[in-house]
Structure formats: structure tokens, C-alpha cells
Design a protein around this motif. Structure first.
Motif, PDB file in Angstrom:
ATOM      1  N   LEU A   1       0.775  -1.480  -0.030  1.00  0.00           N
ATOM      2  CA  LEU A   1       0.138   0.089   0.269  1.00  0.00           C
ATOM      3  C   LEU A   1       0.903   1.240  -0.058  1.00  0.00           C
ATOM      4  O   LEU A   1       0.547   1.973  -0.944  1.00  0.00           O
ATOM      5  CB  LEU A   1      -0.881   0.044   1.347  1.00  0.00           C
ATOM      6  N   ILE A   2       1.585   1.326   0.744  1.00  0.00           N
ATOM      7  CA  ILE A   2       2.708   2.356   0.920  1.00  0.00           C
ATOM      8  C   ILE A   2       3.433   2.671  -0.087  1.00  0.00           C
ATOM      9  O   ILE A   2       4.008   3.871  -0.253  1.00  0.00           O
ATOM     10  CB  ILE A   2       3.312   2.952   2.431  1.00  0.00           C
ATOM     11  N   THR A   3       4.055   1.612  -0.711  1.00  0.00           N
ATOM     12  CA  THR A   3       4.914   1.753  -1.941  1.00  0.00           C
ATOM     13  C   THR A   3       4.076   1.920  -3.198  1.00  0.00           C
ATOM     14  O   THR A   3       4.856   1.685  -4.121  1.00  0.00           O
ATOM     15  CB  THR A   3       5.802   0.625  -1.851  1.00  0.00           C
ATOM     16  N   PHE A   4       2.718   2.107  -2.971  1.00  0.00           N
ATOM     17  CA  PHE A   4       2.035   2.178  -4.273  1.00  0.00           C
ATOM     18  C   PHE A   4       2.130   0.876  -5.305  1.00  0.00           C
ATOM     19  O   PHE A   4       2.072   1.141  -6.590  1.00  0.00           O
ATOM     20  CB  PHE A   4       2.405   3.416  -5.269  1.00  0.00           C
ATOM     21  N   ASN A   5       2.314  -0.313  -4.785  1.00  0.00           N
ATOM     22  CA  ASN A   5       2.348  -1.491  -5.486  1.00  0.00           C
ATOM     23  C   ASN A   5       1.282  -1.977  -5.310  1.00  0.00           C
ATOM     24  O   ASN A   5       0.870  -3.198  -4.567  1.00  0.00           O
ATOM     25  CB  ASN A   5       3.698  -2.403  -4.784  1.00  0.00           C
ATOM     26  N   TRP A   6       0.161  -1.699  -5.915  1.00  0.00           N
ATOM     27  CA  TRP A   6      -1.462  -2.115  -5.913  1.00  0.00           C
ATOM     28  C   TRP A   6      -1.786  -2.922  -6.985  1.00  0.00           C
ATOM     29  O   TRP A   6      -2.910  -3.449  -6.993  1.00  0.00           O
ATOM     30  CB  TRP A   6      -2.104  -0.681  -6.192  1.00  0.00           C
ATOM     31  N   ALA A   7      -0.993  -3.266  -8.037  1.00  0.00           N
ATOM     32  CA  ALA A   7      -1.353  -4.203  -9.263  1.00  0.00           C
ATOM     33  C   ALA A   7      -1.567  -5.410  -8.550  1.00  0.00           C
ATOM     34  O   ALA A   7      -0.970  -5.944  -7.980  1.00  0.00           O
ATOM     35  CB  ALA A   7      -0.321  -4.044 -10.195  1.00  0.00           C
ATOM     36  N   GLY A   8      -2.824  -5.984  -8.977  1.00  0.00           N
ATOM     37  CA  GLY A   8      -3.327  -7.124  -8.405  1.00  0.00           C
ATOM     38  C   GLY A   8      -3.849  -7.286  -7.042  1.00  0.00           C
ATOM     39  O   GLY A   8      -4.005  -8.501  -6.523  1.00  0.00           O
ATOM     40  N   ASN A   9      -3.694  -6.076  -6.632  1.00  0.00           N
ATOM     41  CA  ASN A   9      -4.236  -6.269  -5.051  1.00  0.00           C
ATOM     42  C   ASN A   9      -5.449  -5.467  -4.624  1.00  0.00           C
ATOM     43  O   ASN A   9      -5.583  -4.981  -3.746  1.00  0.00           O
ATOM     44  CB  ASN A   9      -2.862  -5.432  -4.121  1.00  0.00           C
ATOM     45  N   MET A  10      -6.292  -5.403  -5.819  1.00  0.00           N
ATOM     46  CA  MET A  10      -7.466  -4.339  -5.787  1.00  0.00           C
ATOM     47  C   MET A  10      -8.677  -4.972  -5.904  1.00  0.00           C
ATOM     48  O   MET A  10      -9.797  -4.610  -6.392  1.00  0.00           O
ATOM     49  CB  MET A  10      -7.457  -3.274  -6.547  1.00  0.00           C
ATOM     50  N   SER A  11      -8.760  -6.270  -5.513  1.00  0.00           N
ATOM     51  CA  SER A  11     -10.140  -7.284  -5.612  1.00  0.00           C
ATOM     52  C   SER A  11     -10.269  -7.938  -4.371  1.00  0.00           C
ATOM     53  O   SER A  11      -9.568  -7.594  -3.356  1.00  0.00           O
ATOM     54  CB  SER A  11      -9.706  -8.329  -6.719  1.00  0.00           C
TER      55      SER A  11
END
Length: 186
Positions: free
Chosen positions: A131-141
Motif C-alpha cells: 500500500l505505502i509503496t504504491f504496489n497496488w497491481a493485483g491487490n485491488m480485488s
């Protein structure tokens, strides 16, 4: 028992029930100070809004695997809950007595959501780092948990507990305030 399992059990069997008990104690204080004829429907609706604000992340964390999306929702709802809590007390204080018992209830109602949020972050540290490193790909489901938290009967028991201690009393408060509001003819 590992630390994550211990923290989950503390949330399930201590923090969540205490939050409901504090909500019921707060409702009893509102009733004792006749909220329907003092601060009225506006304050009562703020109480319901705060319950919904905390209910959403609680239900999401009980039903779904915690990921960036769930953490974002938890953080945003906690911040918005704090804003509404501030507005609630600011609005109510000049209009009705806020007893020492209600202040104690507010202590729990304000601190327990923060403790739960911090516990969720600690348990899901890798997801928080994403979350804090903006590594959100694939983590929004939304992915349902593979095994229910606590026991298979925990969620129905908790929802029943909260309905009896918080949902029904605050619906009653809203109806009581709404009736008084219309009785005034405002």
C-alpha cells in the motif's frame, strides 16, 4: 499460536465485543439525556453514520482476505469516522449533558477502531508495505477468506450480538428522534 493468530483472536473475542458494548453504553447515555429533545435527529444520524463507517471495514475484514484495497477502505473509514466523531461531540456538547459515563464510552468507541486498524496492519504487514509503496497491481480485488475467522459460527454470532446491542438500539434512537422532530413541526 503465532502472533497473527493471537492478534486475530484478540480482535474477534475482545476488541469487537468491547466495541459493541461501548456502543450500547453510549446509546444508554443518549437515552438518559433525552437526545430526542436535546440534540435530536442530527446527532442521532451521526451516531448511525459512525457505526456504518466502522461496520464496513469490520465486515470486509471478516469476509475477505486483506489486501491493498481492504487496507485503503479500513484507513479511509477510520479517518472519516474520526472526523464525524469530532463533529458529533462538537455539535452535541452545547445542547445536552455529556456524562462521565458517556465520555468513557467515547474513549472505547474512539480507541478500539484504532487498535483494530493497527492490528490489521501488523497482521498484514506485507500488504501494508504494498500500500505505502504504491504496489497496488493485483491487490485491488475482493477474495473471500478460505477459512472463516474464529469458528464457522463466529460471524453469525457476532452479527446477532451487534444487531442486539447496537443496530436495534440505534434504529430505535433514530426513530425516537425522528418522531420528536416531526412532533415539533420543524
Amino acid at each position: 499460536m503465532d502472533t497473527s493468530a493471537l492478534l486475530i483472536n484478540v480482535m474477534l473475542y475482545l476488541f469487537l465485543p468491547l466495541w459493541g458494548i461501548a456502543g450500547f453504553a453510549d446509546w444508554c447515555c443518549h437515552r438518559a439525556t433525552k437526545i430526542e429533545i436535546t440534540s435530536g435527529i442530527k446527532e442521532s444520524l451521526m451516531h448511525s453514520l459512525m457505526g456504518i463507517q466502522m461496520g464496513i471495514p469490520i465486515i470486509l475484514c471478516l469476509l475477505y482476505d486483506v489486501n491493498v484495497l481492504i487496507l485503503l477502505i479500513c484507513i479511509i473509514t477510520w479517518i472519516s469516522h474520526e472526523i464525524v466523531a469530532h463533529c458529533d461531540v462538537r455539535y452535541a456538547a452545547p445542547q445536552r449533558e455529556i456524562s462521565i459515563w458517556e465520555m468513557h464510552a467515547h474513549t472505547y468507541l474512539g480507541s478500539l477502531p484504532l487498535y483494530m486498524l493497527i492490528s490489521i496492519i501488523v497482521i498484514n504487514w506485507a500488504e501494508f508495505q504494498q500500500l505505502i509503496t504504491f504496489n497496488w497491481a493485483g491487490n485491488m480485488s475482493l477474495t473471500l477468506v478460505s477459512e472463516p475467522h474464529g469458528t464457522s459460527s463466529y460471524l453469525p454470532a457476532y452479527l446477532t450480538f451487534m444487531a442486539l446491542l447496537c443496530v436495534f438500539p440505534y434504529v430505535e434512537e433514530n426513530l425516537r428522534c425522528l418522531k420528536a422532530h416531526f412532533k415539533k413541526g420543524i
